[in-house]
Motif scaffolding. Sequence first.
Motif, PDB file in Angstrom:
ATOM      1  N   ASP A  14      -1.089  -2.922  12.526  1.00  0.00           N
ATOM      2  CA  ASP A  14      -0.168  -3.867  11.873  1.00  0.00           C
ATOM      3  C   ASP A  14      -0.842  -4.378  10.607  1.00  0.00           C
ATOM      4  O   ASP A  14      -1.874  -5.025  10.695  1.00  0.00           O
ATOM      5  CB  ASP A  14       0.116  -5.022  12.834  1.00  0.00           C
ATOM      6  CG  ASP A  14       1.156  -5.998  12.325  1.00  0.00           C
ATOM      7  OD1 ASP A  14       1.575  -5.883  11.150  1.00  0.00           O
ATOM      8  OD2 ASP A  14       1.562  -6.886  13.091  1.00  0.00           O
ATOM      9  N   PRO A  15      -0.331  -4.088   9.414  1.00  0.00           N
ATOM     10  CA  PRO A  15       0.913  -3.359   9.134  1.00  0.00           C
ATOM     11  C   PRO A  15       0.661  -1.852   8.999  1.00  0.00           C
ATOM     12  O   PRO A  15      -0.421  -1.423   8.606  1.00  0.00           O
ATOM     13  CB  PRO A  15       1.348  -3.929   7.786  1.00  0.00           C
ATOM     14  CG  PRO A  15       0.057  -4.247   7.095  1.00  0.00           C
ATOM     15  CD  PRO A  15      -0.894  -4.682   8.203  1.00  0.00           C
ATOM     16  N   SER A  16       1.685  -1.066   9.346  1.00  0.00           N
ATOM     17  CA  SER A  16       1.623   0.375   9.148  1.00  0.00           C
ATOM     18  C   SER A  16       3.023   0.957   9.145  1.00  0.00           C
ATOM     19  O   SER A  16       3.972   0.337   9.622  1.00  0.00           O
ATOM     20  CB  SER A  16       0.798   1.056  10.250  1.00  0.00           C
ATOM     21  OG  SER A  16       1.471   0.986  11.493  1.00  0.00           O
ATOM     22  N   SER A  17       3.113   2.142   8.590  1.00  0.00           N
ATOM     23  CA  SER A  17       4.342   2.917   8.622  1.00  0.00           C
ATOM     24  C   SER A  17       3.944   4.329   8.999  1.00  0.00           C
ATOM     25  O   SER A  17       3.058   4.912   8.383  1.00  0.00           O
ATOM     26  CB  SER A  17       5.022   2.906   7.254  1.00  0.00           C
ATOM     27  OG  SER A  17       6.171   3.722   7.280  1.00  0.00           O
ATOM     28  N   THR A  18       4.576   4.867  10.035  1.00  0.00           N
ATOM     29  CA  THR A  18       4.199   6.164  10.573  1.00  0.00           C
ATOM     30  C   THR A  18       5.437   7.032  10.728  1.00  0.00           C
ATOM     31  O   THR A  18       6.457   6.570  11.233  1.00  0.00           O
ATOM     32  CB  THR A  18       3.533   5.993  11.962  1.00  0.00           C
ATOM     33  OG1 THR A  18       2.469   5.044  11.856  1.00  0.00           O
ATOM     34  CG2 THR A  18       2.996   7.308  12.483  1.00  0.00           C
ATOM     35  N   LEU A  19       5.333   8.278  10.311  1.00  0.00           N
ATOM     36  CA  LEU A  19       6.414   9.225  10.523  1.00  0.00           C
ATOM     37  C   LEU A  19       6.337   9.708  11.965  1.00  0.00           C
ATOM     38  O   LEU A  19       5.304  10.217  12.399  1.00  0.00           O
ATOM     39  CB  LEU A  19       6.282  10.409   9.559  1.00  0.00           C
ATOM     40  CG  LEU A  19       7.257  11.564   9.767  1.00  0.00           C
ATOM     41  CD1 LEU A  19       8.699  11.102   9.592  1.00  0.00           C
ATOM     42  CD2 LEU A  19       6.944  12.698   8.811  1.00  0.00           C
ATOM     43  N   VAL A  20       7.412   9.524  12.727  1.00  0.00           N
ATOM     44  CA  VAL A  20       7.491  10.013  14.098  1.00  0.00           C
ATOM     45  C   VAL A  20       8.744  10.865  14.222  1.00  0.00           C
ATOM     46  O   VAL A  20       9.670  10.742  13.425  1.00  0.00           O
ATOM     47  CB  VAL A  20       7.516   8.860  15.141  1.00  0.00           C
ATOM     48  CG1 VAL A  20       6.223   8.061  15.105  1.00  0.00           C
ATOM     49  CG2 VAL A  20       8.715   7.949  14.950  1.00  0.00           C
ATOM     50  N   PRO A  49      10.511  10.226   1.243  1.00  0.00           N
ATOM     51  CA  PRO A  49      10.036   9.799   2.562  1.00  0.00           C
ATOM     52  C   PRO A  49       9.675   8.308   2.583  1.00  0.00           C
ATOM     53  O   PRO A  49       8.660   7.912   2.030  1.00  0.00           O
ATOM     54  CB  PRO A  49       8.803  10.668   2.783  1.00  0.00           C
ATOM     55  CG  PRO A  49       8.277  10.913   1.390  1.00  0.00           C
ATOM     56  CD  PRO A  49       9.482  10.949   0.484  1.00  0.00           C
ATOM     57  N   LEU A  50      10.493   7.509   3.238  1.00  0.00           N
ATOM     58  CA  LEU A  50      10.232   6.072   3.275  1.00  0.00           C
ATOM     59  C   LEU A  50       8.924   5.737   3.985  1.00  0.00           C
ATOM     60  O   LEU A  50       8.275   4.749   3.653  1.00  0.00           O
ATOM     61  CB  LEU A  50      11.393   5.336   3.941  1.00  0.00           C
ATOM     62  CG  LEU A  50      12.708   5.349   3.151  1.00  0.00           C
ATOM     63  CD1 LEU A  50      13.794   4.638   3.946  1.00  0.00           C
ATOM     64  CD2 LEU A  50      12.536   4.714   1.789  1.00  0.00           C
ATOM     65  N   SER A  51       8.498   6.570   4.933  1.00  0.00           N
ATOM     66  CA  SER A  51       7.268   6.275   5.674  1.00  0.00           C
ATOM     67  C   SER A  51       6.039   6.258   4.772  1.00  0.00           C
ATOM     68  O   SER A  51       5.021   5.696   5.132  1.00  0.00           O
ATOM     69  CB  SER A  51       7.071   7.277   6.818  1.00  0.00           C
ATOM     70  OG  SER A  51       6.976   8.598   6.318  1.00  0.00           O
ATOM     71  N   ASP A  52       6.144   6.846   3.583  1.00  0.00           N
ATOM     72  CA  ASP A  52       5.028   6.838   2.636  1.00  0.00           C
ATOM     73  C   ASP A  52       5.044   5.622   1.713  1.00  0.00           C
ATOM     74  O   ASP A  52       4.145   5.451   0.892  1.00  0.00           O
ATOM     75  CB  ASP A  52       5.060   8.101   1.755  1.00  0.00           C
ATOM     76  CG  ASP A  52       4.714   9.362   2.534  1.00  0.00           C
ATOM     77  OD1 ASP A  52       4.155   9.248   3.648  1.00  0.00           O
ATOM     78  OD2 ASP A  52       5.020  10.460   2.041  1.00  0.00           O
TER      79      ASP A  52
END
Length: 105
Positions: A14-20, A49-52
């Motif tokens: 936290d915080p992070s954004s991960t592509l799953v 890609p929003l995860s980036d």
Amino acid sequence: MSFHSVGSVDEFPDPSSTLVEVDDRAVALIHAAGHFYAIDDVCTHDGGPLSDGPIDAEAKTIACPRHGAKFDLKSGAALTMPATKPTVAHEVKVEDGQVLVRLSD
């Protein structure tokens, strides 16, 4: 639709954004300010890609890394240009230390 486990809580700082991947769908799983959010990993402006993209935990937004369009983490709403259409938001819950996502249509 049912919930799918995408990993344990401690896999996502936290915080992070991960592509799953959930049922062959690319989903950006965001952990920000103690909450989990899941939205389609696609900017509705040009498919970036929003995860980036960078997360603003306080404002609960993520920005597309290509042109800076911001999206609401909870609803998927497009908040700034150049995006005008929302991305799809999905339901997230935590059970027994696992992060679970249920896809929206």
